[in-house]
Design a protein around this motif. Structure first.
Motif, PDB file in Angstrom:
ATOM      1  N   ILE A 127      14.208 -36.548  94.031  1.00  0.00           N
ATOM      2  CA  ILE A 127      14.440 -37.868  94.624  1.00  0.00           C
ATOM      3  C   ILE A 127      15.676 -37.849  95.517  1.00  0.00           C
ATOM      4  O   ILE A 127      15.667 -38.347  96.650  1.00  0.00           O
ATOM      5  N   VAL A 128      16.731 -37.238  95.012  1.00  0.00           N
ATOM      6  CA  VAL A 128      17.998 -37.196  95.739  1.00  0.00           C
ATOM      7  C   VAL A 128      17.903 -36.337  96.998  1.00  0.00           C
ATOM      8  O   VAL A 128      18.355 -36.738  98.080  1.00  0.00           O
ATOM      9  N   SER A 129      17.309 -35.173  96.865  1.00  0.00           N
ATOM     10  CA  SER A 129      17.329 -34.210  97.972  1.00  0.00           C
ATOM     11  C   SER A 129      16.164 -34.356  98.946  1.00  0.00           C
ATOM     12  O   SER A 129      16.285 -33.969 100.116  1.00  0.00           O
ATOM     13  N   GLN A 130      15.029 -34.929  98.484  1.00  0.00           N
ATOM     14  CA  GLN A 130      13.843 -34.944  99.328  1.00  0.00           C
ATOM     15  C   GLN A 130      13.350 -36.337  99.715  1.00  0.00           C
ATOM     16  O   GLN A 130      12.772 -36.504 100.781  1.00  0.00           O
ATOM     17  N   LEU A 131      13.532 -37.321  98.849  1.00  0.00           N
ATOM     18  CA  LEU A 131      12.921 -38.617  99.115  1.00  0.00           C
ATOM     19  C   LEU A 131      13.864 -39.640  99.732  1.00  0.00           C
ATOM     20  O   LEU A 131      13.471 -40.380 100.642  1.00  0.00           O
ATOM     21  N   ALA A 132      15.082 -39.697  99.261  1.00  0.00           N
ATOM     22  CA  ALA A 132      15.987 -40.790  99.651  1.00  0.00           C
ATOM     23  C   ALA A 132      16.187 -40.871 101.161  1.00  0.00           C
ATOM     24  O   ALA A 132      16.103 -41.956 101.756  1.00  0.00           O
ATOM     25  N   ASP A 133      16.432 -39.737 101.787  1.00  0.00           N
ATOM     26  CA  ASP A 133      16.712 -39.753 103.231  1.00  0.00           C
ATOM     27  C   ASP A 133      15.465 -40.024 104.067  1.00  0.00           C
ATOM     28  O   ASP A 133      15.555 -40.494 105.205  1.00  0.00           O
ATOM     29  N   LYS A 134      14.289 -39.731 103.517  1.00  0.00           N
ATOM     30  CA  LYS A 134      13.043 -39.942 104.254  1.00  0.00           C
ATOM     31  C   LYS A 134      12.456 -41.334 104.025  1.00  0.00           C
ATOM     32  O   LYS A 134      11.509 -41.717 104.710  1.00  0.00           O
ATOM     33  N   CYS A 135      13.015 -42.052 103.060  1.00  0.00           N
ATOM     34  CA  CYS A 135      12.505 -43.392 102.719  1.00  0.00           C
ATOM     35  C   CYS A 135      13.668 -44.385 102.788  1.00  0.00           C
ATOM     36  O   CYS A 135      14.097 -44.934 101.767  1.00  0.00           O
ATOM     37  N   GLU A 136      14.150 -44.639 103.973  1.00  0.00           N
ATOM     38  CA  GLU A 136      15.347 -45.461 104.137  1.00  0.00           C
ATOM     39  C   GLU A 136      15.129 -46.914 103.751  1.00  0.00           C
ATOM     40  O   GLU A 136      16.089 -47.619 103.423  1.00  0.00           O
ATOM     41  N   ASN A 137      13.890 -47.371 103.790  1.00  0.00           N
ATOM     42  CA  ASN A 137      13.597 -48.764 103.454  1.00  0.00           C
ATOM     43  C   ASN A 137      13.183 -48.954 101.996  1.00  0.00           C
ATOM     44  O   ASN A 137      12.675 -50.006 101.619  1.00  0.00           O
ATOM     45  N   ILE A 138      13.401 -47.922 101.191  1.00  0.00           N
ATOM     46  CA  ILE A 138      13.067 -47.988  99.775  1.00  0.00           C
ATOM     47  C   ILE A 138      14.318 -47.705  98.953  1.00  0.00           C
ATOM     48  O   ILE A 138      15.058 -46.759  99.237  1.00  0.00           O
ATOM     49  N   ASP A 139      14.582 -48.543  97.963  1.00  0.00           N
ATOM     50  CA  ASP A 139      15.680 -48.304  97.014  1.00  0.00           C
ATOM     51  C   ASP A 139      15.126 -47.581  95.792  1.00  0.00           C
ATOM     52  O   ASP A 139      14.122 -48.007  95.208  1.00  0.00           O
ATOM     53  N   PHE A 140      15.773 -46.502  95.400  1.00  0.00           N
ATOM     54  CA  PHE A 140      15.357 -45.714  94.232  1.00  0.00           C
ATOM     55  C   PHE A 140      16.282 -46.035  93.057  1.00  0.00           C
ATOM     56  O   PHE A 140      17.495 -45.825  93.138  1.00  0.00           O
ATOM     57  N   ILE A 141      15.699 -46.558  91.992  1.00  0.00           N
ATOM     58  CA  ILE A 141      16.444 -46.906  90.790  1.00  0.00           C
ATOM     59  C   ILE A 141      16.082 -45.890  89.717  1.00  0.00           C
ATOM     60  O   ILE A 141      14.916 -45.714  89.377  1.00  0.00           O
ATOM     61  N   ILE A 142      17.101 -45.204  89.182  1.00  0.00           N
ATOM     62  CA  ILE A 142      16.886 -44.130  88.209  1.00  0.00           C
ATOM     63  C   ILE A 142      17.593 -44.498  86.913  1.00  0.00           C
ATOM     64  O   ILE A 142      18.801 -44.723  86.888  1.00  0.00           O
ATOM     65  N   ALA A 143      16.829 -44.581  85.843  1.00  0.00           N
ATOM     66  CA  ALA A 143      17.375 -44.943  84.530  1.00  0.00           C
ATOM     67  C   ALA A 143      17.189 -43.788  83.564  1.00  0.00           C
ATOM     68  O   ALA A 143      16.321 -42.935  83.739  1.00  0.00           O
ATOM     69  N   GLY A 144      18.014 -43.778  82.516  1.00  0.00           N
ATOM     70  CA  GLY A 144      17.913 -42.744  81.503  1.00  0.00           C
ATOM     71  C   GLY A 144      18.926 -41.626  81.730  1.00  0.00           C
ATOM     72  O   GLY A 144      19.551 -41.519  82.788  1.00  0.00           O
TER      73      GLY A 144
END
Length: 399
Positions: free
Chosen positions: A245-262
Motif C-alpha cells: 500500500i505504501v510503496s505501490q498504491l498511495a502515490d498512484k491513487c491520489e484521490n483515495i485515502d488509505f486507512i490501515i488498522a491493526g
C-alpha cells in the motif's frame, strides 16, 4: 453430551482481535451447543486462568515455563521470524516433553474427554497419549502450517525448523481420524504433501457472525476522498500488504485515502504520506465504527494458506472489496459479482476506476454480503462439522 478437549498454543482474547483468535473462539462457541468443550491454551502471563464461557464451554489458559522462555530467546536471537506468529508456536514444537503445568491439566481433562482436537501440529508432543489410545484425534487446521512456514520463516536454521514441523504435521495428518482444512486448496495441499486418503480431509472453513456489524454510514460528500480500509495483525503477510500500500498504491491513487488498522502498521507509524493514515491497534468498538464508515476495503494478499477471515468480515459487513486471488481463495466468489478482482500489477488502476461508480460498488457489495452471510456463518459451519464429528465418534465406538 460428548466431551472434547482442544489443544492450542495461543489463548482466546475477548473480544477476539485477530483472525486466528476469531476462529478459535467463535467456532468452539458454536460447537459447545452440541458438545462439552474445554480449551487448553498457552499464554505468556504467569498465572493459570480458567474462564467459563458457558456451562458447556470453558478455557484453561496455562502459562509457558522457563524452558520455553529460553527457547523463545534463542529463536529471537536467531531472527527466525516474527515473534508473535512464530516463536510461541515453534517453542512448543521444540520441547522434548510438555511443561509440567500443562501436563497436569492435560491429564485432568484427558480422563473424561471423548475426543481430542489439535489446532496445529506444534503441540503434538503435549498429547502424550497420541498413538497409544483409542480416543479419536481431529486436526482442525487453520493453515497447512509446514507449508506456510516456508514463506514466513527465515534465517540459516529455518530449513531445519520447517522440516521438524513438517514431520509433526505429517504424523498428525496421517494419524488423525479427521483433518478439517479451511479451503479446497489446503485440502489438496495436505493430500499431496502427506499422501493421505482424500476422504479423511474435510472442509471446515473460516466464518463470520452476520449480525455483528453496525449499519453502514455514507459520509461521502462531493469533495471528499474515497476511504479505503485494511486491517491486520502483526503477521508477516499483513506487513507485506502494508508495504505494498505504501510503496505501490498511495502515490498512484491520489484521490483515495488509505486507512490501515491493526499491528501490521506498527513499522510504518512514522510514515509521512498525506493519503495514508496508520491507526495502530484498535478495539472492537473502533473496528465496528471503521467497518461502517469506510467506502471500500482491500486485501492485496501475496501469500497465505486457508481462507482469510478479514475478507469474510469485509464482505459480511457489506463493504465493497478489491482483492487478489489469494485474498479470496477458498470461498468460490465470483469476480465482478461478489468482489472486484485485481492483480498487484493493476490494483491501483482497479481502485481508481471503480471508486467513480457508486452504484456498481453498492451492487457488488450487496451480492457479496448476501453470499457470505448465507454460506459462511459460524453457526452453519459448526453444524456441518458436527455431522462429521458425530459420524466419526459413532464409527470409533462401534469398531
Amino acid at each position: 453430551m460428548k466431551k472434547i478437549m482442544v489443544m492450542n498454543f495461543f489463548p482466546t482474547i475477548i473480544p477476539p482481535n485477530t483472525g486466528g483468535v476469531v476462529r478459535y473462539f467463535y467456532l468452539y462457541h458454536e460447537l459447545s451447543k452440541f458438545y462439552d468443550i474445554t480449551l487448553l491454551s498457552q499464554k505468556y502471563t504467569p498465572e493459570v486462568e480458567t474462564l467459563h464461557y458457558s456451562d458447556t464451554f470453558r478455557e484453561v489458559k496455562i502459562p509457558t515455563d522457563d524452558i520455553q522462555h529460553r527457547i523463545d530467546e534463542k529463536l529471537l536471537n536467531e531472527r527466525i521470524g516474527p515473534r508473535f506468529s512464530t516463536h510461541a508456536a515453534l517453542s512448543c514444537a521444540l520441547l522434548d516433553e510438555p511443561p509440567p503445568t500443562f501436563h497436569q491439566y492435560y491429564k485432568q481433562f484427558y480422563k473424561e474427554c471423548d475426543i481430542v482436537i489439535h489446532e496445529s501440529p506444534f503441540m503434538l508432543k503435549y498429547d502424550i497419549n497420541f498413538g497409544l489410545d483409542n480416543k479419536p484425534r481431529i486436526y482442525n487446521s487453520a493453515n497447512h502450517e509446514s507449508e506456510f512456514a516456508k514463506h514466513v520463516w527465515y534465517g540459516r536454521r529455518s530449513g531445519k525448523y520447517i522440516n521438524h514441523v513438517k514431520r509433526l504435521e505429517k504424523s498428525l495428518v496421517q494419524n488423525a481420524a479427521i483433518v478439517f482444512a479451511t479451503s479446497q486448496e489446503d485440502k489438496e495441499s495436505f493430500i499431496n504433501a502427506f499422501k493421505v486418503n482424500p476422504d479423511k480431509i474435510k472442509l471446515g472453513p473460516n466464518g463470520i457472525n452476520p449480525g455483528a456489524w453496525n449499519q453502514r454510514v455514507n459520509n461521502q460528500s462531493v469533495d471528499s476522498k474515497i476511504k479505503t480500509f485494511f486491517i491486520g495483525s502483526m503477521h508477516q503477510p499483513n506487513i507485506e500488504i502494508v508495504d505494498f500500500i505504501v510503496s505501490q498504491l498511495a502515490d498512484k491513487c491520489e484521490n483515495i485515502d488509505f486507512i490501515i488498522a491493526g499491528q501490521c502498521g506498527n513499522g510504518f507509524s512514522n510514515l509521512a504520506k498525506p493519503n495514508i493514515k496508520i491507526l495502530g491497534e484498535v478495539d472492537e468498538k473502533q473496528k465496528l465504527k471503521l467497518f461502517s464508515e469506510t467506502d471500500m476495503a482491500i486485501n492485496p494478499a501475496f501469500f497465505g494458506t486457508g481462507t482469510k477471515i478479514k475478507t469474510l468480515e469485509f464482505l459480511s459487513a457489506g463493504i465493497p472489496l478489491v482483492s487478489t486471488e489469494v485474498g479470496v481463495k477458498g470461498m468460490d466468489l465470483v469476480k465482478g459479482t461478489h468482489y472486484f478482482h485485481a492483480t498487484h500489477e493493476n490494483f491501483a488502476f482497479v481502485l481508481n476506476t471503480i471508486s467513480e461508480d457508486q452504484t456498481l460498488l453498492e451492487t457488488v457489495a450487496l451480492n457479496g454480503q448476501r453470499y457470505i452471510n448465507q454460506n459462511f456463518s459460524w453457526e452453519v459451519i459448526a453444524k456441518k462439522m458436527k455431522k462429521r464429528i458425530d459420524a466419526l465418534y459413532k464409527e470409533a465406538t462401534s469398531s
